[in-house]
Design a protein around this motif. Structure first.
Motif, PDB file in Angstrom:
ATOM      1  N   PHE A 181       0.712  -1.307   0.022  1.00 29.22           N
ATOM      2  CA  PHE A 181       0.113  -0.021   0.127  1.00 29.22           C
ATOM      3  C   PHE A 181       0.664   1.075   0.123  1.00 29.22           C
ATOM      4  CE2 PHE A 181      -2.776   3.399   1.449  1.00 29.22           C
ATOM      5  CZ  PHE A 181      -4.217   3.025   1.091  1.00 29.22           C
ATOM      6  N   ILE A 182       1.435   1.378  -1.193  1.00 29.89           N
ATOM      7  CA  ILE A 182       1.907   2.787  -1.652  1.00 29.89           C
ATOM      8  C   ILE A 182       0.961   3.667  -2.726  1.00 29.89           C
ATOM      9  CG2 ILE A 182       4.494   3.916  -2.614  1.00 29.89           C
ATOM     10  CD1 ILE A 182       5.778   0.912  -1.775  1.00 29.89           C
ATOM     11  N   LEU A 183       1.381   5.008  -1.507  1.00 33.42           N
ATOM     12  CA  LEU A 183       0.324   5.781  -2.618  1.00 33.42           C
ATOM     13  C   LEU A 183       1.742   6.185  -3.325  1.00 33.42           C
ATOM     14  CD1 LEU A 183      -1.912   7.890   0.855  1.00 33.42           C
ATOM     15  CD2 LEU A 183      -2.359   5.881  -0.981  1.00 33.42           C
ATOM     16  N   PRO A 184       0.953   7.728  -4.312  1.00 30.76           N
ATOM     17  CA  PRO A 184       1.656   8.463  -5.703  1.00 30.76           C
ATOM     18  C   PRO A 184       3.160   8.890  -4.918  1.00 30.76           C
ATOM     19  CG  PRO A 184       0.030   8.540  -5.893  1.00 30.76           C
ATOM     20  CD  PRO A 184      -0.565   7.938  -4.703  1.00 30.76           C
ATOM     21  N   VAL A 185       4.226   8.473  -5.297  1.00 28.77           N
ATOM     22  CA  VAL A 185       5.433   9.025  -4.699  1.00 28.77           C
ATOM     23  C   VAL A 185       5.922  10.353  -5.049  1.00 28.77           C
ATOM     24  CG1 VAL A 185       8.001   8.911  -4.281  1.00 28.77           C
ATOM     25  CG2 VAL A 185       6.475   6.703  -3.876  1.00 28.77           C
ATOM     26  N   LYS A 186       5.900  10.489  -5.941  1.00 31.57           N
ATOM     27  CA  LYS A 186       6.348  12.113  -6.093  1.00 31.57           C
ATOM     28  C   LYS A 186       5.299  12.972  -7.444  1.00 31.57           C
ATOM     29  CE  LYS A 186      10.798  10.378  -7.623  1.00 31.57           C
ATOM     30  NZ  LYS A 186      12.205  10.837  -8.594  1.00 31.57           N
ATOM     31  N   HIS A 187       4.030  12.588  -7.576  1.00 32.55           N
ATOM     32  CA  HIS A 187       2.879  13.212  -8.181  1.00 32.55           C
ATOM     33  C   HIS A 187       1.439  13.691  -6.931  1.00 32.55           C
ATOM     34  CE1 HIS A 187       4.194  11.478 -11.788  1.00 32.55           C
ATOM     35  NE2 HIS A 187       3.785  12.867 -12.816  1.00 32.55           N
ATOM     36  N   ALA A 188       1.675  15.067  -6.898  1.00 29.60           N
ATOM     37  CA  ALA A 188       0.296  15.593  -6.371  1.00 29.60           C
ATOM     38  C   ALA A 188      -0.912  15.394  -7.409  1.00 29.60           C
ATOM     39  CB  ALA A 188       0.482  16.984  -6.352  1.00 29.60           C
TER      40      ALA A 188
END
Length: 327
Positions: A181-188
Motif C-alpha cells: 500500500f504505497i500512495l503516489p510518491v512524486k505526483h500531487a
C-alpha cells in the motif's frame, strides 16, 4: 401457507447470490506476505434456511499452514439471515455480521482455527467485485490477516468461458496481491468520489462527497487535506508518512497510525481536541490509484457513522523533481 415458507432473503443475501471466487492473500501479524488461500464460496437461501459454504485450498508454507489448512474439508454452516444481523450458527463459524447496504461487518469465532475474526465484505456492483478482508485474533492479539478481491459467477460449473474468466482473474490476483500500500510518491493529485453514509442503527442517511488533496513533500510523506460535504460536512488536514508498512498521521487536525497488509491499510485517526475518531480500511483496487474506502466514525467512543465508497485518483503535476547543485 406458513410464515417460514413465504420468508424472503434479506437485501444483502439477494446481493450476494451466486458463487464467489477469490485468491485471498495470507499475511502474518507483521504484514509479511506468506501465501494464498484459493476460495470458492456461496451463501445459499433455500426455503426457510440459509447455508454458507466455502471450499478452500490453502497454498501457504510455514507455521500458519498448520493452523489454517483444513485438509480439503468443506466449510458449511447455517445462517440466520436478516438485514439487521446475520447470525452464524456453526460448526465452522459462530458469531454474527452487521449489514450496511452492500457492506457487512462481521465478528465471529472459528473453533477450528482458534481465532476471533473481524471480517469486512463490501460489494462493488459497478466494478464487479467484492472487497474482502479478515483480521484474525487471539483475544486482542493479531495473529494473521487474509485479504483479496472476489468475482461472482452464476454458471461456473457449466460454462467454459466463465471458468476461463475466473482463472484469468485469479492469476491477476496472484500478481497483484502482495503489492504494498504505497500512495503516489512524486505526483500531487486528488481522490474524488462519494460515500454512502449509515447511522448506528444501520439506516442509510444519504451520501457525502469526498475530495482528498494530496501533495508529496518527500519520498515517504505527503500533506493531505480532506473535504467532506453532505451528510458528513467537515474538513481536516494532516501530514502522513510511511516507514515500510507502518503509516503515521501527524496532525495538525488528526493524529494516529496504521499498518498495511499488501494493498490493504487499516488505520485509526484521532481528531485533535474532540472525542471523535475514524477507524478505516482503505484498499488500492488497481494500478491507477483507485481507493475503496471504509471509514467508521466514533463519537465519544460510540458508533456514529459507517461511510464507504470508491475514490478515483486524478493525478496532478509532479512535485518531486530532479535536483541539481551548481558547480
Amino acid at each position: 401457507m406458513s410464515e417460514q415458507s413465504t420468508k424472503q432473503p434479506s437485501k444483502f443475501q439477494q446481493a450476494i447470490t451466486g458463487e464467489w471466487h477469490g485468491m485471498p492473500s495470507v499475511f502474518d501479524a507483521d504484514g509479511n506476505h506468506t501465501g494464498f488461500n484459493k476460495v470458492n464460496r456461496a451463501s445459499v437461501f433455500e426455503g426457510d434456511r440459509t447455508t454458507y459454504w466455502m471450499e478452500t485450498d490453502f497454498q501457504n508454507s510455514g507455521p500458519l499452514r498448520n493452523r489454517f489448512d483444513t485438509a480439503g474439508a468443506r466449510f458449511e454452516f447455517g445462517v440466520i439471515d436478516s438485514d439487521s444481523n446475520r447470525i452464524y450458527c456453526g460448526p465452522d463459524f459462530v458469531g454474527s455480521g452487521r449489514p450496511y447496504g452492500l457492506l457487512v461487518d462481521s465478528n465471529y469465532y472459528s473453533p477450528g482455527w482458534n481465532t476471533d475474526l473481524r471480517t469486512v465484505n463490501l460489494i462493488l456492483p459497478s466494478h464487479g467485485l467484492q472487497v474482502y478482508s479478515s483480521q484474525l485474533f487471539e483475544a486482542d492479539t493479531l495473529v494473521a490477516v487474509f485479504n483479496g478481491l472476489y468475482v461472482v459467477t452464476q454458471d461456473h460449473d457449466s460454462n467454459p468461458d466463465t471458468q476461463a474468466f475466473v482463472e484469468n482473474f485469479l492469476a491477476q490476483e496472484q500478481q497483484a496481491a502482495s503489492k504494498p500500500f504505497i500512495l503516489p510518491v512524486k505526483h500531487a493529485g486528488q481522490w474524488r468520489g462519494e460515500f454512502e453514509v449509515y447511522d448506528d442503527k444501520q439506516q442509510l442517511l444519504g451520501t457525502t462527497a469526498v475530495l482528498i488533496d494530496y501533495t508529496p513533500v518527500s519520498l515517504t510523506s505527503a500533506d493531505v487535506r480532506v473535504q467532506l460535504s453532505g451528510v458528513i460536512d467537515r474538513s481536516f488536514s494532516y501530514r502522513r508518512s510511511r516507514t515500510n508498512q507502518v503509516h503515521r498521521f501527524e496532525g495538525p487536525d488528526v493524529f494516529g497510525n496504521g499498518r498495511a497488509y499488501g494493498r490493504y491499510l487499516w488505520s485509526t485517526q484521532h481528531f485533535y481536541g474532540e472525542a471523535l475518531k475514524i477507524k478505516s480500511r482503505d484498499t488500492l483496487l488497481d494500478d491507477k490509484g483507485t481507493l475503496c474506502a471504509i471509514w467508521n466514525f466514533y463519537a465519544g467512543g460510540k458508533e456514529q457513522y459507517t461511510a464507504f465508497g470508491v475514490l478515483d485518483w486524478h493525478p496532478g503535476e509532479q512535485v518531486l523533481n530532479a535536483r541539481y547543485v551548481q558547480p
